[in-house]
Design a protein around this motif. Structure first.
Motif: not given
Length: 500
Positions: A191, A392, A186, A420
């Motif tokens: 996220d 994300s 992540c 993301n």
């Protein structure tokens, strides 16, 4: 140096995998940013300890965002090397695999990855408890889906019930303590928090926990002991974004079994009510998703979709790049050319050259040398309102499209979460013992001032929504039922803009 550079969610090897998967005629390997080698760095015949030491040195040298993200490679090595040594001494392969995953997950970058071994993963996350949760913007946590006749259901838990604690720990604290090492890295805090919610309610089959919740009426509090069982990952499929946005192509790459049909092509389009054109872009590479033997041009498909919108006098375009897997940098710029009437800067490419041990700007083409990538106006032009849908799981080059739409005076970016935050050039790859393959970015995308763009820093990054949808109780429950809240919101906005 090659003149074609590809950036993708999974890096060079997986681009080879997806090309093998979706094309029947192309087998030319993707080469690293520099050099002519066609094979990854192969450490698979080394001992686990030697391979880990070699990998760690290489990452410390080549990883594109060491200073940007504040990665201390010495500390990471000193922390995880003893675990690798211990696993080597006892020939405990699962322990070696887990140590590698923990090590790599300390790097907040989705381009840093290692392949999953389901047989090991399922020993830790193979079970669910018969419900999913969502952390709302008002800070409360609710159950969004509860399986009928399960332990939680029989104790009175229903979708919409507020979850108060997990094993006696306040639920928000319990969520923050989750280490989701069996999913992708992540890059951003939001996220990570999403993954923590999803994996709090995953555990080894048979493991027991206590959940305390408030009744749907709000007048009583219940505590139920729940046991993890093989739910075929149902708790994950009921959460955001899986319940509303297909991830079929990424599942194919990861060899995850699914009944979902493969998309017809990398670009799919239809006209919605109120003369709104909907265009879905799954990735930024050419592919034959239906295995017809003919590779379709993604740029051509996209230009055709935009041309149709123009011809049909669309009142707006919804450009869906949620779960976009990324791909080729130049293709992202080419697609944006349909919305830009003037030549516009897109990025500089800056990559590590192992032959010189330095970072160098890459040529965007053989003709112009070390010049930036530009968005060049396309022959097909659309100047009406555009809303890009993001989440994300929109990664890498897909994020560049969101950035380009956000920079337009007629463009908006809409979603619960931003993209993301992993925008590097993912060419680094190494084969490790046990059939494991590690990827990392060894190149950067720079803005006009030669500053890193989009890649996360201190948990913040990506292309953030200009229209951010709040995660309310109503929205969370709708998502669990498969309602595409983001799409409906975009349609409402564009429909309203049509009103006199």
């Amino acid at each position: 140096m090659p003149t074609i550079h590809r950036r993708s969610y999974y890096g060079t090897l997986v681009l080879l995998m997806i090309l093998a998967l979706v094309t029947a005629c192309k087998s030319t390997p993707v080469v690293p940013a520099f050099g002519n080698e066609e094979l990854p760095n192969d450490y698979s015949e080394l001992s686990w300890e030697e391979a880990f030491s070699t990998l760690s040195r290489q990452l410390a040298t080549e990883y594109a965002f060491t200073e940007w993200k504040g990665i201390d490679w010495d500390v990471l090595f000193e922390t995880y090397n003893p675990q690798i040594i211990e696993a080597q001494a006892s020939q405990d392969f699962p322990a070696y695999y887990l140590a590698l995953r923990r090590y790599l997950h300390k790097i907040p970058d989705r381009h840093v990855s290692i392949n999953n071994i389901a047989a090991i993963d399922d020993q830790y996350i193979g079970g669910g408890f018969g419900f999913s949760i969502a952390h709302l913007d008002d800070t409360s946590v609710i159950a969004t889906w509860v399986e009928e006749q399960g332990e939680a259901w029989n104790a009175g838990m229903r979708a919409g019930c507020e979850i108060l604690s997990w094993d006696g720990i306040p639920i928000a604290t319990a969520i923050d303590a989750v280490l989701p090492i069996f999913t992708s890295n992540c890059a951003t805090g939001e996220d990570l928090h999403l993954a923590q919610q999803q994996y709090l309610v995953r555990a080894p089959i048979g493991e027991q926990h206590q959940a305390t919740f408030r009744s749907i009426e709000g007048d009583t509090i219940h505590t139920v002991q729940v046991s993890a069982y093989d739910d075929n990952r149902a708790s994950l499929s009921k959460g955001y974004p899986d319940s509303v946005v297909s991830d079929r192509i990424r599942k194919a790459i990861l060899e995850i079994e699914t009944d979902e049909p493969m998309p017809r092509s990398m670009v799919e389009t239809e006209m919605l009510a109120h003369d709104i054109a909907y265009i879905k872009v799954w990735g930024l590479l050419d592919a034959d998703l239906q295995m017809t033997g003919k590779v379709l041009s993604t740029v051509t498909l996209f230009e055709q979709a935009v041309a149709t919108a123009v011809e049909q006098k669309a009142t707006g375009i919804i450009l869906d790049i949620r779960n976009n897997i990324g791909g080729m940098d130049q293709m992202a710029a080419d697609l944006l050319g349909c919305f830009y009437s003037e030549r516009t800067f897109y990025e500089y490419l800056n990559a590590y050259n192992p032959e010189t041990g330095t970072w160098e700007l890459l040529p965007s083409s053989e003709e112009n040398g070390k010049q930036p990538v530009f968005i060049e106006p396309s022959a097909v032009q659309y100047s009406g309102p555009i809303i890009a849908l993001v989440n994300s799981h929109c990664v890498s080059s897909g994020e560049g499209i969101a950035m380009g739409i956000r920079n337009l005076p007629n463009g908006e970016v809409l979603g619960f979460l931003g993209t993301n935050g992993s925008f590097g050039l993912a060419s680094g790859i190494a084969a490790m013992p046990g059939g494991l393959v590690v990827h990392w970015p060894n190149g950067q995308s720079l803005d006009e001032n030669h500053k890193i763009q989009l890649d996360s820093r201190n948990g913040i990054g990506g292309a953030q929504p200009t229209i951010r949808i709040p995660m309310t109780k109503e929205h969370a429950l709708s998502i669990a039922q498969g309602v595409d809240v983001e799409l409906l919101k975009a349609i409402k906005i564009l429909s309203f803009s049509k009103e006199p």
